[in-house]
Design a protein around this motif. Structure first.
Motif, mmCIF file in Angstrom:
data_model
loop_
_atom_site.group_PDB
_atom_site.id
_atom_site.type_symbol
_atom_site.label_atom_id
_atom_site.label_comp_id
_atom_site.label_asym_id
_atom_site.label_seq_id
_atom_site.Cartn_x
_atom_site.Cartn_y
_atom_site.Cartn_z
ATOM 1 N N HIS A 230 -20.145 2.013 -17.611
ATOM 2 C CA HIS A 230 -20.034 1.626 -16.210
ATOM 3 C C HIS A 230 -20.698 0.282 -15.924
ATOM 4 O O HIS A 230 -20.747 -0.150 -14.776
ATOM 5 C CB HIS A 230 -20.656 2.695 -15.304
ATOM 6 C CG HIS A 230 -22.094 2.989 -15.604
ATOM 7 N ND1 HIS A 230 -22.483 3.834 -16.623
ATOM 8 C CD2 HIS A 230 -23.241 2.552 -15.039
ATOM 9 C CE1 HIS A 230 -23.799 3.908 -16.663
ATOM 10 N NE2 HIS A 230 -24.286 3.131 -15.714
ATOM 11 N N GLY A 270 -18.182 2.621 -11.841
ATOM 12 C CA GLY A 270 -16.979 3.319 -12.263
ATOM 13 C C GLY A 270 -16.852 3.256 -13.771
ATOM 14 O O GLY A 270 -17.689 2.666 -14.466
ATOM 15 N N HIS A 271 -15.804 3.865 -14.293
ATOM 16 C CA HIS A 271 -15.577 3.937 -15.735
ATOM 17 C C HIS A 271 -14.724 2.744 -16.154
ATOM 18 O O HIS A 271 -13.582 2.597 -15.728
ATOM 19 C CB HIS A 271 -14.869 5.251 -16.073
ATOM 20 C CG HIS A 271 -14.846 5.569 -17.529
ATOM 21 N ND1 HIS A 271 -15.268 6.774 -18.041
ATOM 22 C CD2 HIS A 271 -14.456 4.840 -18.606
ATOM 23 C CE1 HIS A 271 -15.133 6.772 -19.355
ATOM 24 N NE2 HIS A 271 -14.637 5.606 -19.718
ATOM 25 N N TRP A 291 -15.996 5.409 -9.320
ATOM 26 C CA TRP A 291 -16.657 6.649 -8.945
ATOM 27 C C TRP A 291 -16.572 6.816 -7.426
ATOM 28 O O TRP A 291 -16.407 5.831 -6.696
ATOM 29 C CB TRP A 291 -18.126 6.610 -9.348
ATOM 30 C CG TRP A 291 -18.374 6.645 -10.821
ATOM 31 C CD1 TRP A 291 -17.518 7.061 -11.796
ATOM 32 C CD2 TRP A 291 -19.580 6.243 -11.492
ATOM 33 N NE1 TRP A 291 -18.101 6.953 -13.031
ATOM 34 C CE2 TRP A 291 -19.367 6.456 -12.875
ATOM 35 C CE3 TRP A 291 -20.804 5.742 -11.073
ATOM 36 C CZ2 TRP A 291 -20.339 6.175 -13.828
ATOM 37 C CZ3 TRP A 291 -21.777 5.458 -12.013
ATOM 38 C CH2 TRP A 291 -21.551 5.678 -13.375
ATOM 39 N N SER A 295 -21.912 8.326 -4.981
ATOM 40 C CA SER A 295 -22.148 9.355 -6.002
ATOM 41 C C SER A 295 -23.447 9.078 -6.751
ATOM 42 O O SER A 295 -23.842 7.935 -6.957
ATOM 43 C CB SER A 295 -20.977 9.402 -6.984
ATOM 44 O OG SER A 295 -20.810 8.150 -7.611
ATOM 45 N N PRO A 304 -19.855 11.176 -12.757
ATOM 46 C CA PRO A 304 -19.036 11.510 -11.586
ATOM 47 C C PRO A 304 -17.549 11.486 -11.932
ATOM 48 O O PRO A 304 -17.129 10.837 -12.896
ATOM 49 C CB PRO A 304 -19.388 10.400 -10.583
ATOM 50 C CG PRO A 304 -20.693 9.849 -11.044
ATOM 51 C CD PRO A 304 -20.691 9.990 -12.531
ATOM 52 N N ILE A 306 -13.698 10.336 -11.754
ATOM 53 C CA ILE A 306 -13.192 8.969 -11.641
ATOM 54 C C ILE A 306 -11.837 8.964 -10.940
ATOM 55 O O ILE A 306 -11.067 9.919 -11.017
ATOM 56 C CB ILE A 306 -13.077 8.305 -13.025
ATOM 57 C CG1 ILE A 306 -12.341 9.207 -14.017
ATOM 58 C CG2 ILE A 306 -14.445 7.944 -13.551
ATOM 59 C CD1 ILE A 306 -12.187 8.603 -15.402
ATOM 60 N N ASN A 336 -13.027 11.864 -17.510
ATOM 61 C CA ASN A 336 -14.047 11.037 -18.157
ATOM 62 C C ASN A 336 -14.098 11.217 -19.667
ATOM 63 O O ASN A 336 -14.133 10.248 -20.425
ATOM 64 C CB ASN A 336 -15.424 11.374 -17.570
ATOM 65 C CG ASN A 336 -15.810 10.456 -16.427
ATOM 66 O OD1 ASN A 336 -15.813 9.244 -16.576
ATOM 67 N ND2 ASN A 336 -16.127 11.036 -15.283
#
Length: 433
Positions: A230, A270-271, A291, A295, A304, A306, A336
């Motif tokens: 992330h 986020g991812h 995310w 979160s 979290p 995605i 995830n």
């Protein structure tokens, strides 16, 4: 590469003069273990020049110079704590003297909360002042601050534990060891706190930033809260570090400097599932699945959820600011723990990306509009523009096809250039005359 126990190839990159090819794949070891490996192949003789171990395999590897490449290694320290070591390797390793290095350690970076370094790439700073396209400076008004300069005295440093916090944590640990206190943290949280404490005073600070155009930026995905990538780490590589000459374990490292600090960190909240550089190396494009807003990561092994919608973020590597608004249109559906890398590519005027929705996408870099949606029968993993003609794009998909796409304008131009065949009778008559 099957004779060398490769399961599959996942990434390749030509060096700058197109004389060598770096191929990155997954190597099957004993007892069904797997690891990454990089192969360097000569494009003159197609001979295999060298093989370099690469762990984890999704570090991929990349060229630093025409004859040297970067690989990674991972060392476990605890249950969720590790150390990533980035190595500089000579492409040609058939040296005549044992006194000549073929590898040298570049950086040694601590990983917390099950995170690791992945997806390394290099940006050439000498090209920043002559960009192909100058995007709007400054982030959008509603965008959160994502870039943190770890070498400055800004507010971001207040988030790191100061001397008072370190002393408090040390007292807590002393109490636990002596049986005078009961742990109020989970084992994983306690391990992270201990790792942070041990790294204090044992981390080499960032090198002073210089305006030397010969510098390069090492860019990679990482994290600090969970195993899913992330954050984007950025570390400058100075000219004297771009050679394997000197001590194998690196230069300028004191006995207490066990780790290297990053110069900048970009947190995308986020991812991260893809990254690519513009041709001038100034702009970094990032595929990210966000995310939920607000979160909190309570367990590093449970990140979290995605979003299905992919955000294509743009960062200016010269000013270290987010520019433009996120490009959107493509989607992904895997959770995830099953998320995989989707390669993107950037040309002078366009940016393209694959997606899990069975399409490839093309956007205009000037106006941030989606220009084309290219259909496949399965996930589109990779896209690439022709280096000679940016209106020619290749897409690769899990449907076992590679498709070539031209813009309508390029098709018209090619058709206009094609000579029209003369009728047979006209050709025959001209021969008789």
């Amino acid at each position: 590469m099957r004779p060398y126990n490769w399961s599959y190839t996942q990434f390749s990159q030509f060096n700058q003069d197109d004389s060598l090819l770096l191929a990155s794949g997954v190597f099957l070891g004993p007892h069904n273990s797997s690891s990454g490996e990089i192969a360097v192949i000569s494009l003159d003789t197609f001979a295999l020049l060298s093989r370099v171990r690469n762990k984890p395999y999704d570090v991929f590897g990349c060229w630093l110079t025409d004859t040297s490449l970067i690989s990674g290694n991972l060392h476990r320290i605890g249950d969720i704590t590790s150390c990533s070591v980035l190595w500089l390797n000579n492409a040609f390793q058939d040296v005549e003297s044992e006194n000549v290095n073929v590898v040298k350690r570049l950086f040694k970076i601590q990983n917390l909360n099950a995170s690791t370094i992945r997806t390394v790439m290099v940006a050439d700073c000498s090209r920043f002042d002559s960009p192909d396209l100058l995007l709007d400076a400054g982030a959008p008004d509603n965008a959160p601050g994502r870039v943190f300069d770890l070498g400055s005295d800004g507010e971001e440093e207040e988030a790191s534990p100061g001397p008072a916090g370190a002393k408090g944590l040390r007292r807590l640990l002393d109490g636990l060891l002596e049986g005078r206190a009961q742990p109020q943290l989970s084992e994983r949280m306690l391990e992270t706190k201990v790792a942070e404490l041990l790294a204090q005073g044992r981390t080499k600070p960032p090198e002073p930033s210089t305006a030397d155009a010969r510098n390069k930026l090492l860019i990679f995905t990482t994290g600090c809260l969970t195993y899913s990538p992330h954050q984007i780490g950025i570390k400058q590589i100075l000219p004297h570090q771009m050679t394997t000459a000197g001590p194998v374990l690196g230069e300028g490292r004191g006995s207490d400097a066990f780790f290297d600090a990053l110069d900048h960190v970009i947190d995308v909240h986020g991812h991260i599932i893809g990254m690519g550089l513009s041709p001038d190396n100034r702009y970094l494009y990032v595929n990210s699945r966000a995310w939920p807003s607000g979160s909190v990561v309570a367990d590093p092994m449970q990140p979290p959820p995605i979003a299905e919608e992919i955000d294509l973020l743009v960062f200016d590597l010269k000013t270290m600011r987010e520019v433009k608004r996120a490009l959107r249109a493509h989607r992904a559906y895997t959770p995830n723990d099953e998320c995989f890398f989707i390669f993107l590519d950037v040309s002078r005027d366009f940016v393209a990306s694959g997606a899990e929705d069975r399409h490839g996408y093309i956007w205009d870099r000037h106006y941030n509009i989606c220009l084309a949606k290219l259909r496949h029968q399965d996930v589109v993993n990779s896209v690439v523009f022709s280096p000679q003609e940016q209106e020619l794009l290749l897409t690769a998909s899990d449907d076992a096809t590679i498709k070539a796409w031209r813009s309508p304008r390029a098709v018209r131009v090619h058709q206009a250039r094609r000579p029209r065949p003369r009728p047979f009778f006209s050709w025959f008559a001209s021969q008789r005359r």
